[in-house]
Design an enzyme around this catalytic site. Sequence first.
Site, mmCIF file in Angstrom:
data_model
loop_
_atom_site.group_PDB
_atom_site.id
_atom_site.type_symbol
_atom_site.label_atom_id
_atom_site.label_comp_id
_atom_site.label_asym_id
_atom_site.label_seq_id
_atom_site.Cartn_x
_atom_site.Cartn_y
_atom_site.Cartn_z
ATOM 1 N N LYS A 116 12.020 6.407 2.686
ATOM 2 C CA LYS A 116 10.926 7.048 3.412
ATOM 3 C C LYS A 116 11.445 8.031 4.448
ATOM 4 C CE LYS A 116 7.275 3.569 2.904
ATOM 5 N NZ LYS A 116 7.893 2.749 1.875
ATOM 6 N N GLU A 200 6.501 4.971 12.926
ATOM 7 C CA GLU A 200 5.533 6.057 12.961
ATOM 8 C C GLU A 200 4.373 5.717 13.885
ATOM 9 O OE1 GLU A 200 4.296 6.711 8.950
ATOM 10 O OE2 GLU A 200 6.016 7.977 8.475
ATOM 11 N N HIS A 235 -2.039 -4.336 4.302
ATOM 12 C CA HIS A 235 -1.484 -3.057 3.849
ATOM 13 C C HIS A 235 -1.421 -2.946 2.329
ATOM 14 C CE1 HIS A 235 -0.507 -2.222 7.999
ATOM 15 N NE2 HIS A 235 0.190 -3.331 8.073
ATOM 16 N N ARG A 292 6.009 6.858 -9.729
ATOM 17 C CA ARG A 292 5.639 6.050 -10.891
ATOM 18 C C ARG A 292 4.131 6.161 -11.093
ATOM 19 N NH1 ARG A 292 3.127 2.157 -7.980
ATOM 20 N NH2 ARG A 292 4.060 1.486 -6.014
#
Length: 666
Positions: A116, A200, A235, A292
């Site tokens: 990430k 973040e 999440h 994917r």
Amino acid sequence: MFTKILIANRGEIACRVIKTARRLGIRTVAVYSEADANARHVRLADEAVLLGPAAARESYLVADKIIEACKRTGAQAVHPGYGFLSENEEFAEALAANGITFIGPPASAIRAMGSKSEAKKLMGAANVPLTPGYHGDDQTPALLHQEADQIGYPVLIKAAAGGGGKGMRLVEQSADFPDALASCKREAISSFGDDHVLIEKYITKPRHIEIQVFADTLGNCVYLFERDCSVQRRHQKVLEEAPAPGMTEERRRQMGEAAVAAAKAVGYVGAGTVEFIAMQDGTFYFMEMNTRLQVEHPVTEMITGQDLVEWQLRVAAGQPLPLAQNQLQISGHALEARIYAEDANKGFLPATGKLIRLAPPAESLNVRVDTGVEEGDEITPFYDPMIAKLIVWDENRDGALARMRKALADYQVAGLTTNIDFLSRLVACPAFAGADLDTGLIERQKDVLFPEIQPVPRDALLVATVGELLWEQHEAKAAAKLSGDPWSPWHARDGWRMNLSAARTISFKDGEALVEAQVRYRRDSWEISLAGQSTVARGKKLDGDQFAVELDDRRLIASVVAVDDKRNVFLQGSTYTLLRDDPLHRVDAGDSHGGGLTAPMPGKVVALLAQPGQKVDKGTPLLILEAMKMEHTITAPAAGVLKAFCYATGEQVADGAPLVEFEPAA
């Protein structure tokens, strides 16, 4: 085009790929673990190869075994599905080295987007909007804490190699950061073998909107519009829809073009999803790219009329994209609900067990069910507990909502706990129905979605009672047929007596409450009394577990499925659970472990959070159990003393095993 492919996955995605391959005349090879020897994807494929034991790390995650299976069967290409090795660049490289086509992006693209933090750098260079945060290589806990303080709370800690909601923690205040970081790193190393994290800024009331992209080897790249995946728990996505409610054509174009730019920045090929966090005003930031096919791809297929697995196969074979951007159009609205074996009322705790009853709604042009299991199969503790994906389509969102409500009402599962009733409440709740969407919807609607448990209604109790009586009649008739005198009156279960009509009591447990139905037999009916109120009932057995029941002047169609002492009552779109109570077998169900201090399912102890002999308050975390890819914190059920742990860190525990010795305070 390929003539034979191997599917390096299991469950519904393997079945999904087989369906398209079969339509295209492509032979398929399934792979399976010992736990999946009788799985649906194994039964559907043309060939199947055993990989190894149940644990994924010894079977589905062993690249060498999959490559060997390709060589043995002559498979020319591998479809990785999602999860497992689908985003593993070493696997893609190993396939290429052995002359086997990977039905997915180049290893370089997987590598670029697999981290990430690295992906954020690439996206910044490609002018894709980024969320404020720290994506650096210095992973010193003190520095990470300092960066979080500078960003400002709330912040989100995310595993750099993560996905599927794992390795992610929301931190509301500075004091909570160290424990959250430790937990996140622990889960990341367990799930991905890498504890590198990024931090973040947490966007308040964000929407999760993703863009489906597709690129071929000839330089063409398109976006197949967006999906709104805002409704999540832990999440992880629960409901998805396409197109996103409230999306303007201008915003759709901006997000689509940003997603295409992201794909081109890494030389992407195949199906991919660029995920964005969007604010309520429409501002959006790049979150990650999944290299994917996504679990929720069917909603895109439903609104575009395209088969994305077919697109994958054609692109992997070197063919151009079937359509250009200006040829793609949106038609109608689609919703997808993930049917899971889990208990929503217990923190979405995964469930295991045999699917004694599995009756999905009938499929049509408007209703689609993607599943990897059939009635009689088992949901095991080794893999994700998804039962199916339920997808509906209609000309507009209101029509799709109505179809989803009806389809969920028609979905019958018995043998284990599912989230179907929760999904029914979710689809019907005003916030979702009104498209007031954000990733915190479930939490802010918890009063609607998690109502206090109510007693089983009277109609369901009457239906359960009639179900018992009908089943007794059915068994009696079956026994009579096998006897030497099938017409003997002694076989009858009609309550006949010489003088007065027969009476009896049929008892159930509704939670802790004992419910007694007083039954008096009549010539062609029963008089059933519950809490002093009487009802004349009749019943007729229909196909399977279904029967028609008349209650005074009303007629209902219902089903009752028996699993040991449990009775699952399916009535008017709702499911009710009762226990058949036999007074001769009642025991004192005392809890010798201080109230629920047992393993909710097979798992591994990953952390001990208290000391033997320590006095604790109610709710104090005692240990963390990892089960079915998730961490579950076991807490003190009351104030008391932790006497001892029954297992050490790293040890495996069985379902229902006592975890601690606990002494409640006097």
